[in-house]
Design an enzyme around this catalytic site. Structure first.
Site, PDB file in Angstrom:
ATOM      1  CG  HIS A   1      48.653  45.455  47.124  1.00 56.58           C
ATOM      2  ND1 HIS A   1      47.452  45.484  47.779  1.00 56.58           N
ATOM      3  CD2 HIS A   1      48.733  46.603  46.412  1.00 56.58           C
ATOM      4  CE1 HIS A   1      46.847  46.622  47.498  1.00 56.58           C
ATOM      5  NE2 HIS A   1      47.598  47.321  46.672  1.00 56.58           N
TER       6      HIS A   1
ATOM      7  CB  CYS B   1      47.782  54.050  37.547  1.00 58.19           C
ATOM      8  SG  CYS B   1      46.762  54.366  38.979  1.00 58.19           S
TER       9      CYS B   1
HETATM   10  C1  PEP Z   1      44.579  50.345  41.944  1.00 61.10           C
HETATM   11  O1  PEP Z   1      43.815  50.125  42.890  1.00 61.10           O
HETATM   12  O2  PEP Z   1      44.275  50.133  40.749  1.00 61.10           O
HETATM   13  C2  PEP Z   1      45.930  50.849  42.183  1.00 61.10           C
HETATM   14  C3  PEP Z   1      46.706  51.232  41.199  1.00 61.10           C
HETATM   15  O3  PEP Z   1      46.365  50.866  43.463  1.00 61.10           O
HETATM   16  P1  PEP Z   1      46.838  49.567  44.267  1.00 61.10           P
HETATM   17  O4  PEP Z   1      46.927  48.423  43.302  1.00 61.10           O
HETATM   18  O5  PEP Z   1      48.136  49.912  44.887  1.00 61.10           O
HETATM   19  O6  PEP Z   1      45.745  49.384  45.268  1.00 61.10           O
END
Ligand code: PEP
Ligand code: MG
Length: 606
Positions: A194, A507
């Site tokens: 993250h 995404c």
């Molecule tokens: C993902 O897991 O691809 C996502 C978009 O969510 P995050 O990166 O916030 O876990």
């Protein structure tokens, strides 16, 4: 770049930066450990002494305050704490730890607290244990001061810096106001962690995996960061700086040239649309790009709104924030993802019990369903805001059909309640599932009956499919979004969604690479949602590639049996596109900046 002063790491967020390094010695809630070089031992000991002195003054202040408010007797504890802090034997021991282990003061104080804790847990009787707890209390204050002091000093300044830290965490990415961070460089961290997601989203160049970084840097040292190639140059010579500035100028020319195409729709020359949406974490993110150049927000990670606070935001506070985002979107869709905490995304005021395997633990929708009041408040705020625009609700970490059914029950109940209370709620609010857990992909045909759309969270899906932690540098090689198993899952999802007549998007971070975005278009995806600074690049690629060619790219990539093969296909796509570019600014910069350099970083993972 001169070899001896250049450290090679892994590029996680593109861009170039030149400036003074600021070493983040500590981040809130995390006690960092770093190696202190021999010549800095004395300075480190002095830092400890300074923190002890500050803590002593603070205890004296508290003692006076309590004495005035409730009498000398109650204030005695602070005098006891001051004595503990200034006990020469403990101080000597700590200084010896710094010297012998060559680690920072925070780590040594933490060890001391741990020792108190161990001794304490062996003692019998609550009173004795409570008394023993007093021993570690003043040292917690010292630890706090050590950790806070550096932050307060830099935060009160105004200059821009290159942040250097032991690990890339969300706290490091938000350590200073975004405009003050030129780049981030760290020793460890994951490309899809993250912290990395935030750096990309903020458009902050970032390089991780730089060995012995902290030991090699000095506070204020001038450095060049190359977030395209994953390089950090220490104390650059004038020639290096000149070259660097030339590259920077070419890069800026490319961005300007791309921006000229940004207002046009994301459509292939033969009329196929790939919606290009933005991933955002806060209302502030909307200032970093032109919303009229996007097809909406494909992912609002609401947990970051929660993280910036000291307690859960109230329904009204959330309502106001969601209204702001929806209004700023001027009628474009906005997918609000419900709270996705857990694993590396922790709230300071919501303690998740220690888990031995947090990625497989209590996180995302699992928390929302177990603590439905949290979800209800968030849904109430979102539904009240729904009259302001095109709201969509996106559910993170869905792993079964029942979970979505349960959300629908809560959702319907919240809607009914709001309407009874006289609130206006939009008649149609699509609810979608994020596909991040393999089980949701395996039951997709059933799941699609329960949702209005799906969005693939490849950051998590890749880690769960390949059993390779997205945050763990030791398995970074195994964490491969181009693994044929990932492509199989992506192809399967696009086919199922098409068959069910439900829109699908990706995404996760991999969609931010324009060659991958073309492959996704060819697979049948309707949209990608990416970090805002990547929107124009993808749009431009879509506008220059016929839909039939995208289908061919997807077919070729899916026919490969290794990640290396898939990467080769994607690299060829980049080279073809570069050759096709007619604009001088775009062509020159693309050849120098993008093509081979993107490949460089993927090679490093092999
Ligand atoms: C993902 O897991 O691809 C996502 C978009 O969510 P995050 O990166 O916030 O876990
Ligand atoms: Mg995720």
């Amino acid at each position: 770049m001169a070899q001896q002063r250049t450290i090679k790491g892994t590029a996680v967020a593109p861009g170039l930066a030149l400036g003074a390094a600021h070493i983040v010695r500590a981040t809130p809630n995390v006690v960092p450990t770093w190696t202190v070089p021999g010549e800095e031992i004395e300075r480190e000991s002095a830092r400890l002494q300074e923190a002890v002195d500050l803590a002593t003054d603070e205890l004296r202040r508290r003692q006076r305050l309590v004495a005035a408010q409730s009498g000398e007797k109650d204030a005695e504890i602070f005098s006891f704490h001051r004595h503990l802090l200034n006990d020469p034997t403990t101080l000597k021991k700590l200084q010896a730890s710094i010297r012998d282990q060559r680690v920072n003061a925070e780590a040594c104080v933490q060890q001391l607290i741990e020792r108190f804790k161990r001794t304490l847990s062996d003692l019998e009787g609550d009173n004795v244990r409570a008394y023993a707890a007093d021993f570690s209390d003043p040292w917690r204050l010292v630890l706090d001061l050590l950790m806070r002091h550096e932050h307060d000093t830099i935060a009160s300044g105004s200059g821009k810096v290159v942040l250097a830290a032991a690990e890339l965490t969300p706290q490091v990415a938000t350590y200073l106001e975004r405009d003050r961070i030129l780049a981030i460089v760290t020793e460890t961290g994951g490309r899809f962690s993250h912290g990395a997601v935030l750096a990309r989203s903020f458009g902050i160049p970032c390089v991780i995996g730089l060995p012995n970084l902290i030991a090699r840097l000095e506070q204020g040292m001038r450095v060049c960061v190359d977030g395209d190639r994953g390089l950090l140059q220490l104390r650059p010579e004038q020639d290096d700086v000149d070259q660097f500035l030339q590259r920077l100028a070419r890069r800026q020319a490319r961005h300007k040239a791309l921006a000229l195409h940004a207002a046009l729709p994301s459509e292939t020359p033969d009329g196929q649309r790939l919606l290009v949406m933005a991933n955002i974490e806060s209302v502030r993110d909307l200032d970093t790009f032109d919303v009229t150049h996007t097809d909406g927000v494909g992912l609002l990670r609401t947990e970051f709104l929660y993280m910036e606070r000291n307690q859960f935001p109230s329904e009204d506070e959330q309502y106001r924030l969601y209204c702001q985002v929806l209004r700023r979107m001027e009628g474009r869709p906005m997918a609000l993802r419900t709270l996705d905490i857990g694993n590396d995304k922790q709230l300071p005021y919501f303690k998740i019990p220690k888990e031995s395997n947090p990625a497989l633990g209590w996180r995302g929708l699992r928390i929302s369903l177990q603590w439905p009041d949290l979800l209800r408040v968030q849904l109430r705020a979102a539904l009240r805001a729904s009259a302001q625009g095109q709201l969509r609700i996106l559910l993170p970490m869905v792993s079964s059909v029942e979970e979505v059914q349960e959300v629908h029950r809560i959702f319907d109940d919240v809607r009914r309640q709001l309407q009874e209370q006289g609130y206006e709620v939009a008649p149609q609010i699509p609810v979608g599932a994020m596909l991040e857990v393999p089980s949701s992909v395996l039951v997709l045909e059933q799941l699609l009956k329960e949702v209005d759309f799906v969005s693939v969270g490849t950051n998590d899906l890749v880690q769960y499919l390949l059993a390779a932690d997205r945050d763990n540098a030791w398995v970074a090689k195994l964490y491969d979004p181009t693994h044929p198993a990932v492509l199989w899952a992506l192809g399967h999802i696009a086919r199922c969604a098409r068959a069910a007549g439900k829109p699908s998007s990706v995404c996760g971070e991999m969609a931010g690479d324009y060659a991958t975005a073309l492959m996704l278009l060819g697979m049948g995806y309707d949209a990608v949602s990416v970090a805002p600074n990547l929107l124009n690049e993808i749009k431009y690629a879509v506008r220059r590639t016929p839909g039939t060619e995208a289908v061919e790219i997807a077919r070729e990539a899916q026919a490969e049996t290794t990640g290396e093969g898939v990467r080769r296909v994607l690299q060829q796509v980049r080279e073809r596109l570069h050759a096709r570019q007619v604009d001088h600014n775009l062509q020159e910069a693309a050849l120098n900046e993008n093509g081979l350099e993107i490949d460089d970083s993927s090679k490093k993972r092999e």
